[in-house]
Write a protein that holds these residues in place. Structure first.
Motif, PDB file in Angstrom:
ATOM      1  N   CYS A   9       7.386  -0.382  10.386  1.00 30.66           N
ATOM      2  CA  CYS A   9       6.178  -0.531  11.205  1.00 30.66           C
ATOM      3  C   CYS A   9       5.549   0.840  11.426  1.00 30.66           C
ATOM      4  O   CYS A   9       5.161   1.208  12.532  1.00 30.66           O
ATOM      5  CB  CYS A   9       6.527  -1.225  12.525  1.00 30.66           C
ATOM      6  N   ALA A  13       2.615   0.376   7.024  1.00 26.16           N
ATOM      7  CA  ALA A  13       2.855  -1.010   7.458  1.00 26.16           C
ATOM      8  C   ALA A  13       1.766  -1.468   8.421  1.00 26.16           C
ATOM      9  O   ALA A  13       1.288  -2.601   8.333  1.00 26.16           O
ATOM     10  CB  ALA A  13       4.225  -1.114   8.128  1.00 26.16           C
ATOM     11  N   PRO A 163       2.073   5.279  -6.647  1.00 21.68           N
ATOM     12  CA  PRO A 163       1.874   4.214  -7.633  1.00 21.68           C
ATOM     13  C   PRO A 163       1.302   2.948  -7.009  1.00 21.68           C
ATOM     14  O   PRO A 163       1.446   2.709  -5.817  1.00 21.68           O
ATOM     15  CB  PRO A 163       3.281   3.936  -8.144  1.00 21.68           C
TER      16      PRO A 163
HETATM   17  P1  NDP Z   1       6.470   5.961   8.332  1.00 19.39           P
HETATM   18  O1  NDP Z   1       7.525   6.981   8.528  1.00 19.39           O
HETATM   19  O2  NDP Z   1       5.200   6.032   9.092  1.00 19.39           O
HETATM   20  O3  NDP Z   1       7.096   4.494   8.597  1.00 19.39           O
HETATM   21  C1  NDP Z   1       8.358   4.117   8.135  1.00 19.39           C
HETATM   22  C2  NDP Z   1       8.797   2.923   8.935  1.00 19.39           C
HETATM   23  O4  NDP Z   1      10.055   2.478   8.435  1.00 19.39           O
HETATM   24  C3  NDP Z   1       8.987   3.218  10.415  1.00 19.39           C
HETATM   25  O5  NDP Z   1       8.512   2.137  11.151  1.00 19.39           O
HETATM   26  C4  NDP Z   1      10.494   3.349  10.542  1.00 19.39           C
HETATM   27  O6  NDP Z   1      11.006   3.013  11.785  1.00 19.39           O
HETATM   28  C5  NDP Z   1      10.940   2.314   9.529  1.00 19.39           C
HETATM   29  N1  NDP Z   1      12.312   2.547   9.118  1.00 19.39           N
HETATM   30  C6  NDP Z   1      12.867   3.709   8.692  1.00 19.39           C
HETATM   31  N2  NDP Z   1      14.171   3.524   8.455  1.00 19.39           N
HETATM   32  C7  NDP Z   1      14.448   2.233   8.733  1.00 19.39           C
HETATM   33  C8  NDP Z   1      15.610   1.455   8.698  1.00 19.39           C
HETATM   34  N3  NDP Z   1      16.780   1.938   8.329  1.00 19.39           N
HETATM   35  N4  NDP Z   1      15.511   0.154   9.062  1.00 19.39           N
HETATM   36  C9  NDP Z   1      14.345  -0.380   9.458  1.00 19.39           C
HETATM   37  N5  NDP Z   1      13.198   0.315   9.516  1.00 19.39           N
HETATM   38  C10 NDP Z   1      13.253   1.610   9.157  1.00 19.39           C
HETATM   39  O7  NDP Z   1       6.192   5.920   6.758  1.00 19.39           O
HETATM   40  P2  NDP Z   1       4.828   5.483   6.019  1.00 19.39           P
HETATM   41  O8  NDP Z   1       4.294   4.261   6.650  1.00 19.39           O
HETATM   42  O9  NDP Z   1       3.993   6.689   5.871  1.00 19.39           O
HETATM   43  O10 NDP Z   1       5.395   5.126   4.563  1.00 19.39           O
HETATM   44  C11 NDP Z   1       5.978   3.852   4.309  1.00 19.39           C
HETATM   45  C12 NDP Z   1       6.310   3.747   2.824  1.00 19.39           C
HETATM   46  O11 NDP Z   1       5.136   3.857   2.047  1.00 19.39           O
HETATM   47  C13 NDP Z   1       7.249   4.862   2.328  1.00 19.39           C
HETATM   48  O12 NDP Z   1       8.183   4.280   1.447  1.00 19.39           O
HETATM   49  C14 NDP Z   1       6.331   5.786   1.562  1.00 19.39           C
HETATM   50  O13 NDP Z   1       7.005   6.483   0.549  1.00 19.39           O
HETATM   51  C15 NDP Z   1       5.365   4.764   0.970  1.00 19.39           C
HETATM   52  N6  NDP Z   1       4.071   5.337   0.551  1.00 19.39           N
HETATM   53  C16 NDP Z   1       3.571   4.945  -0.671  1.00 19.39           C
HETATM   54  C17 NDP Z   1       2.367   5.443  -1.120  1.00 19.39           C
HETATM   55  C18 NDP Z   1       1.779   4.944  -2.397  1.00 19.39           C
HETATM   56  O14 NDP Z   1       0.600   5.191  -2.641  1.00 19.39           O
HETATM   57  N7  NDP Z   1       2.490   4.216  -3.239  1.00 19.39           N
HETATM   58  C19 NDP Z   1       1.591   6.428  -0.352  1.00 19.39           C
HETATM   59  C20 NDP Z   1       2.149   6.687   0.975  1.00 19.39           C
HETATM   60  C21 NDP Z   1       3.362   6.185   1.372  1.00 19.39           C
HETATM   61  P3  NDP Z   1      10.971   4.025  13.067  1.00 19.39           P
HETATM   62  O15 NDP Z   1       9.688   3.719  13.723  1.00 19.39           O
HETATM   63  O16 NDP Z   1      12.165   3.676  13.857  1.00 19.39           O
HETATM   64  O17 NDP Z   1      11.034   5.431  12.489  1.00 19.39           O
END
Ligand code: NDP
Length: 419
Positions: A9, A13, A163
């Protein structure tokens, strides 16, 4: 029509969830599940009453397969959209196989602990065999092909912008403009200004690891690796203007090299300002980008995670970021025996994104394609048991959806090429 479990989230997300809620005809019911459930509840509260999509929330530690399995069994989704971090890809895929539910993500697997000897042995073998040293690669997820086939479920890897959209652009170019594509230059330009001396536009840990790693490109059937930031070009981007850009390793190069027959060269460039690069170099030089835990005042801390805690939360950049992004691909190749060259790109405005979904354009350009990729699966348009990247499916319905859901694109013939 569909029930989707969304894990994570954060910045991306939040946009994907907003877009699912705009698209209630397809996303009838969603569950937002993440490590910090209060963030899921806050988003639910913000969206409820403004959408027909039914929203529920849950707490999950997606590092634990059994927790994801339990949640899937309880919610019974038609698909799981993984928008947590790349560290969780494999555990969520394991749970999807066990429960026979389709899987979608936006970033390929990366190990959180790069000092784990078991992971390191596989990694070092791959570095030698393939010739690039990035910590992430598709081999871990492609290894699920047979298990997904046996479970009869579709796995879509990497439906963000890059990607994601860049690979769909490539499939579209091949379908409609070329008999054979010879070169692909992926250009990722962020002309946004958030006013901070230093901040990252998405998860700082993932972002800084990607950017500080050696660059690499694909040429004549093999990888060429170069020191980080050692190839620089300038390009004049529509909506942004002239920018410096640097060659980076990027995950879609690996899948496009495999899936685009006859391609001779694939490169990826990203724009960076001088202030970003100077800060990053300095942080790297003092060890702040390290993922190896250190002892500090009786406590173990991971330097890059500590840095993350100090930097602005990417989700907070939205209101203050102005300017545009321009991301796309330049293709050269042949059609009907004649040489041809086109550029397909999207221009996205940070403030417009903020007005619509309270996020800056980096999260927007990733979250919208995450929703679209999931829509392709749950509506049955992309349905093929196994594990695939997006260029392996029909690009047309996805391209149409980009226009409809906020990321309109353009095709320009004979653009200026990158040297
Ligand atoms: P954020 O750090 O903003 O969000 C990550 C979320 O994942 C947070 O809500 C976090 O929870 C949650 N999370 C982390 N670890 C766990 C776990 N073990 N169990 C459950 N939830 C978990 O990241 P972004 O939204 O910026 O990025 C999300 C994804 O998108 C990443 O994989 C990133 O690499 C990918 N991405 C892809 C791009 C593309 O163009 N293809 C470009 C940008 C990003 P909490 O709030 O507790 O930290």
């Amino acid at each position: 029509m569909a029930r989707v479990l969304i894990i994570g989230c954060g910045g991306v997300a939040s946009v994907a969830i907003h877009k699912c809620c705009q698209n209630s005809e397809v996303f009838e019911e969603i569950m937002i599940a993440s490590r910090t459930v209060s963030k899921c509840d806050a988003l639910k509260e913000k969206l409820e009453g403004k959408t027909k999509t039914k929203i529920s929330t849950a707490k999950v530690d997606a590092d634990k397969v059994e927790e994801v399995v339990a949640l899937i069994k309880e919610f019974k989704p038609d698909a799981v959209l993984n928008l947590a971090l790349p560290y969780q890809d494999l555990t969520i895929m394991d749970a999807c196989v066990e429960c026979k539910v389709p899987y979608i993500d936006t970033a390929n697997y990366e190990a959180e602990d790069t000092n784990d000897p078991k992971w390191r042995a596989v990694y070092e073998k791959r570095c030698k065999e393939l010739g690039f040293s990035a910590y992430f690669d598709y081999s871990w997820q492609w290894a699920y092909m047979d298990r997904f086939k046996q479970a009869g479920i579709t796995g879509i890897l990497g439906t963000g912008f890059d990607p994601g959209v860049t690979s769909v652009f490539t499939a579209y170019a091949l379908k409609h403009y070329f008999d054979e594509i010879h070169t692909i230059d992926i250009l990722d330009c962020n002309g946004g200004d958030h006013g901070y001396p230093f901040a990252t536009n998405f998860n700082p840990e993932i972002n800084l690891r990607e950017v500080s790693a050696p660059g690499s490109y694909w040429e004549d059937g093999h990888w060429v690796e170069i020191p980080a930031m050692s190839i620089k070009r300038e390009y004049d981007f529509e909506g942004v203007g002239m920018k410096d850009m640097y060659l980076l390793h990027h995950e879609e190069i690996e899948s496009l090299a495999k899936n685009i027959p006859g391609v001779k060269r694939i490169r990826f460039f990203m724009t960076f300002g001088q202030s970003y690069l100077t800060h990053m170099k300095c942080l790297e030089n003092v060890g702040m980008l390290s993922t190896v835990p250190i002892e500090f005042q009786g406590q173990q801390i991971v330097p890059i995670q500590f840095l993350k805690a100090l930097l602005p939360d990417p989700a907070s950049l939205g209101p203050r970021t102005v300017g545009k992004t321009n991301i796309g691909c330049i293709y050269t190749g042949v059609k009907d025996g004649k040489e041809k060259c086109i550029y397909i790109y999207n221009v996205c405005d940070h403030q417009e994104c903020y007005k619509e979904v309270e996020s800056q354009a980096i999260s927007y350009t990733t979250g919208v394609p995450a929703m679209i990729g999931t829509m392709m699966v749950v509506t049955g348009l992309w349905n093929r048991p196994g594990v695939y990247t997006v260029e392996e499916f029909d690009p047309d319905p996805y391209m149409e959806a980009l226009n409809k859901w906020g990321l309109p694109w353009k095709v320009v013939e004979n653009p200026v090429l990158v040297d």
